[in-house]
Design a protein around this motif. Structure first.
Motif, short mmCIF file in Angstrom:
data_model
loop_
_atom_site.label_atom_id
_atom_site.label_comp_id
_atom_site.label_asym_id
_atom_site.label_seq_id
_atom_site.Cartn_x
_atom_site.Cartn_y
_atom_site.Cartn_z
N MET A 3 -2.45 6.84 2.28
CA MET A 3 -2.74 5.28 2.07
C MET A 3 -1.53 4.51 2.27
O MET A 3 -0.45 4.69 1.75
CB MET A 3 -3.14 5.28 0.61
N LYS A 4 -1.62 3.34 2.81
CA LYS A 4 -0.63 2.58 3.00
C LYS A 4 -0.87 1.18 2.13
O LYS A 4 -1.78 0.64 2.01
CB LYS A 4 -0.31 1.84 4.56
N HIS A 5 0.32 0.79 1.46
CA HIS A 5 0.34 -0.21 0.38
C HIS A 5 0.79 -1.43 0.83
O HIS A 5 2.10 -1.37 1.40
CB HIS A 5 0.87 0.41 -0.95
N LEU A 6 0.12 -2.34 0.53
CA LEU A 6 0.82 -3.89 1.07
C LEU A 6 0.64 -4.91 -0.01
O LEU A 6 -0.30 -4.97 -0.41
CB LEU A 6 0.11 -4.19 2.40
N ARG A 7 1.76 -5.66 -0.48
CA ARG A 7 2.05 -6.46 -1.22
C ARG A 7 1.72 -7.94 -0.61
O ARG A 7 2.63 -8.43 0.36
CB ARG A 7 3.15 -6.50 -2.01
N LEU A 8 0.73 -8.58 -1.11
CA LEU A 8 0.32 -9.97 -0.22
C LEU A 8 0.66 -10.98 -1.37
O LEU A 8 0.36 -11.06 -2.45
CB LEU A 8 -1.10 -9.59 0.01
N SER A 9 0.98 -12.17 -0.76
CA SER A 9 1.57 -13.54 -1.19
C SER A 9 0.55 -14.22 -0.62
O SER A 9 0.48 -14.50 0.52
CB SER A 9 2.68 -13.98 -1.30
N ILE A 10 -0.14 -15.35 -1.34
CA ILE A 10 -1.19 -16.46 -0.73
C ILE A 10 -0.48 -17.70 -1.27
O ILE A 10 -0.47 -17.92 -2.66
CB ILE A 10 -2.65 -16.46 -1.11
N ILE A 11 0.06 -18.66 -0.41
CA ILE A 11 0.38 -19.84 -0.80
C ILE A 11 -0.42 -20.87 -0.53
O ILE A 11 -0.48 -20.96 1.06
CB ILE A 11 1.89 -19.90 -0.37
N GLY A 12 -1.04 -21.78 -1.17
CA GLY A 12 -2.19 -22.75 -0.64
C GLY A 12 -3.38 -22.03 -1.14
O GLY A 12 -4.14 -21.14 -0.50
N PHE A 13 -3.97 -22.58 -2.32
CA PHE A 13 -5.31 -21.61 -2.92
C PHE A 13 -6.19 -22.98 -2.94
O PHE A 13 -7.03 -23.03 -4.05
CB PHE A 13 -4.85 -21.12 -4.19
N GLY A 14 -6.50 -23.58 -1.77
CA GLY A 14 -7.75 -24.43 -1.60
C GLY A 14 -8.79 -23.54 -0.95
O GLY A 14 -8.97 -22.39 -1.28
N THR A 15 -9.77 -24.28 -0.19
CA THR A 15 -10.83 -23.75 0.42
C THR A 15 -10.46 -22.23 1.20
O THR A 15 -10.89 -21.38 1.13
CB THR A 15 -11.51 -24.65 1.53
N HIS A 33 -11.08 2.88 2.88
CA HIS A 33 -11.78 3.79 3.54
C HIS A 33 -11.60 3.99 5.09
O HIS A 33 -11.21 5.06 5.55
CB HIS A 33 -13.39 3.61 3.24
N ASP A 34 -11.66 2.67 5.50
CA ASP A 34 -11.64 2.67 7.15
C ASP A 34 -10.01 2.70 7.76
O ASP A 34 -9.99 3.05 9.05
CB ASP A 34 -12.38 1.25 7.92
N PHE A 35 -9.23 1.99 7.04
CA PHE A 35 -7.98 1.50 7.51
C PHE A 35 -6.84 2.31 6.50
O PHE A 35 -5.61 2.22 6.94
CB PHE A 35 -7.84 0.19 7.56
N LYS A 36 -7.31 2.97 5.56
CA LYS A 36 -6.38 3.49 4.88
C LYS A 36 -5.23 2.50 4.10
O LYS A 36 -4.20 2.82 4.33
CB LYS A 36 -5.34 4.90 5.22
N LEU A 37 -5.61 1.26 3.95
CA LEU A 37 -4.91 0.26 3.37
C LEU A 37 -5.21 -0.32 2.03
O LEU A 37 -6.33 -0.67 1.85
CB LEU A 37 -4.99 -0.79 4.46
N GLU A 38 -4.30 -0.35 0.99
CA GLU A 38 -4.48 -0.93 -0.17
C GLU A 38 -3.67 -2.05 -0.34
O GLU A 38 -2.46 -2.07 -0.27
CB GLU A 38 -4.07 0.13 -1.34
N ASP A 95 5.45 -7.97 1.12
CA ASP A 95 5.17 -7.51 2.57
C ASP A 95 4.56 -8.48 3.50
O ASP A 95 4.90 -8.81 4.55
CB ASP A 95 4.45 -6.52 2.61
N VAL A 96 3.58 -9.50 3.08
CA VAL A 96 2.83 -10.36 3.88
C VAL A 96 2.70 -11.59 3.18
O VAL A 96 2.07 -11.65 1.90
CB VAL A 96 1.63 -9.85 4.30
N LEU A 97 3.03 -12.88 3.84
CA LEU A 97 2.40 -14.18 3.26
C LEU A 97 1.44 -14.58 4.00
O LEU A 97 1.58 -14.57 5.40
CB LEU A 97 3.65 -14.95 3.49
N ALA A 98 0.22 -15.02 3.48
CA ALA A 98 -0.73 -15.90 3.94
C ALA A 98 -0.26 -17.22 3.55
O ALA A 98 -0.58 -17.66 2.51
CB ALA A 98 -2.00 -15.27 3.54
N GLU A 99 -0.12 -18.08 4.59
CA GLU A 99 0.49 -19.52 4.24
C GLU A 99 -0.95 -20.21 4.85
O GLU A 99 -1.21 -20.40 5.74
CB GLU A 99 1.59 -19.75 5.08
N ALA A 100 -1.41 -20.94 3.63
CA ALA A 100 -2.62 -21.86 3.77
C ALA A 100 -2.70 -23.08 3.21
O ALA A 100 -3.67 -23.76 2.71
CB ALA A 100 -3.98 -20.97 3.02
N THR A 101 -1.51 -23.62 3.18
CA THR A 101 -1.17 -25.06 2.66
C THR A 101 -1.74 -26.16 3.84
O THR A 101 -2.09 -25.69 5.15
CB THR A 101 0.28 -25.46 2.15
#
Length: 272
Positions: A3-15, A33-38, A95-101
């Protein structure tokens, strides 16, 4: 496969940010199950409540409930809080930033600073924010390459259709001389409905009620959304960095149903 573990950050928590978090929660079992990704959502930020972090992972349903009831995200138990997103991001990383401002075509902030900081810290970045993509796409891709991480901004143009990677990667050996297409779905929904003689204001209200148009439709109907996409395509397809005032922009608010019908009668279409 481990299993691969990924730490995610989300900046911008609107729609957009909330929608992404909701999808993440719904697809969690499939990702395992499909991608062995947590994927663990360790931090979330918005302009009103600042940046919250929990190493073990935030409770997504609780975050969505807090947002829906307009309560502070800081009510989530067991979190560490920073007043600003940038402070929190610098302190915690991931590990990953999801930038949604929100998109800002003047200087692309605060999204630009978030993306630069994340890339410099060795985080991969995905973004739906058109501002940084429109004003500094080539600079940001170079910064990502310099730090050995990925930058993805597919949803800035044609939503989830992978047009940017198709052009930059799949068609890397081709010479593209022109791009032609419809850049904004909202305005073309309105213009298409006006062919039957309906007024602009009536169709706009319908589009808003059905979720096609935002409560504040300015970005769409005044052409700013299409403008941003033109800037992004000019940069990533043709290598030309343009400024917003170098591209002619005209909205659809002054177009009458009579003009639309006249164009249709002459086998012409008003597109945007």
């Amino acid at each position: 496969m481990p299993m691969k573990h990924l730490r995610l950050s989300i900046i911008g928590f609107g729609t957009v940010g909330q929608g992404f978090a909701e999808l993440l929660a719904a697809r969690r079992a499939s990702l395992r199950h499909d991608f062995k990704l947590e994927v663990t959502l360790v931090s979330v930020a918005n302009a009103r409540h600042g940046f919250i972090y929990q190493e073990a992972g935030l409770d997504i349903p609780m975050l969505l409930e807090l947002a829906a009831s307009r309560r502070p995200l800081t009510e989530h138990p067991g979190i560490t809080h920073w007043t600003t997103s940038l402070e929190g991001l610098k302190a915690t990383g991931g590990d990953v930033l999801a930038e949604a401002t929100a998109t800002n075509l003047r200087n692309a902030e605060p999204g630009m600073s978030h993306i630069r900081t994340a890339l410099t810290q060795g985080m991969h970045v995905i973004t739906a924010n058109k501002g940084p993509a429109a004003l500094a796409a080539q600079e940001l891709f170079a910064l990502a390459q310099q730090h050995g991480v990925q930058l993805r901004m597919e949803s800035t143009v044609m939503a989830g259709t992978p047009v940017l990677s198709a052009i930059r990667e799949g068609m890397a050996g081709a010479h593209i001389s022109a791009i032609r297409g419809i850049l904004n779905g909202t305005t073309n929904y309105i213009l298409s409905a006006m062919v039957s003689g309906r007024d602009y204001s009536e169709v706009l209200a319908e589009a808003q009620a059905q979720g096609y148009a935002e409560a504040d439709p300015t970005a769409d109907v005044e052409g700013y959304d299409a403008l941003a996409k033109v800037l992004i395509l000019a940069s990533l397809v043709f290598g030309q960095t343009l400024k917003p005032d170098e591209v002619y922009r005209q909205g659809i608010t002054a177009i009458t149903s009579e003009q639309v019908r006249k164009a249709d009668k002459n086998d012409h279409w008003l597109l945007h």
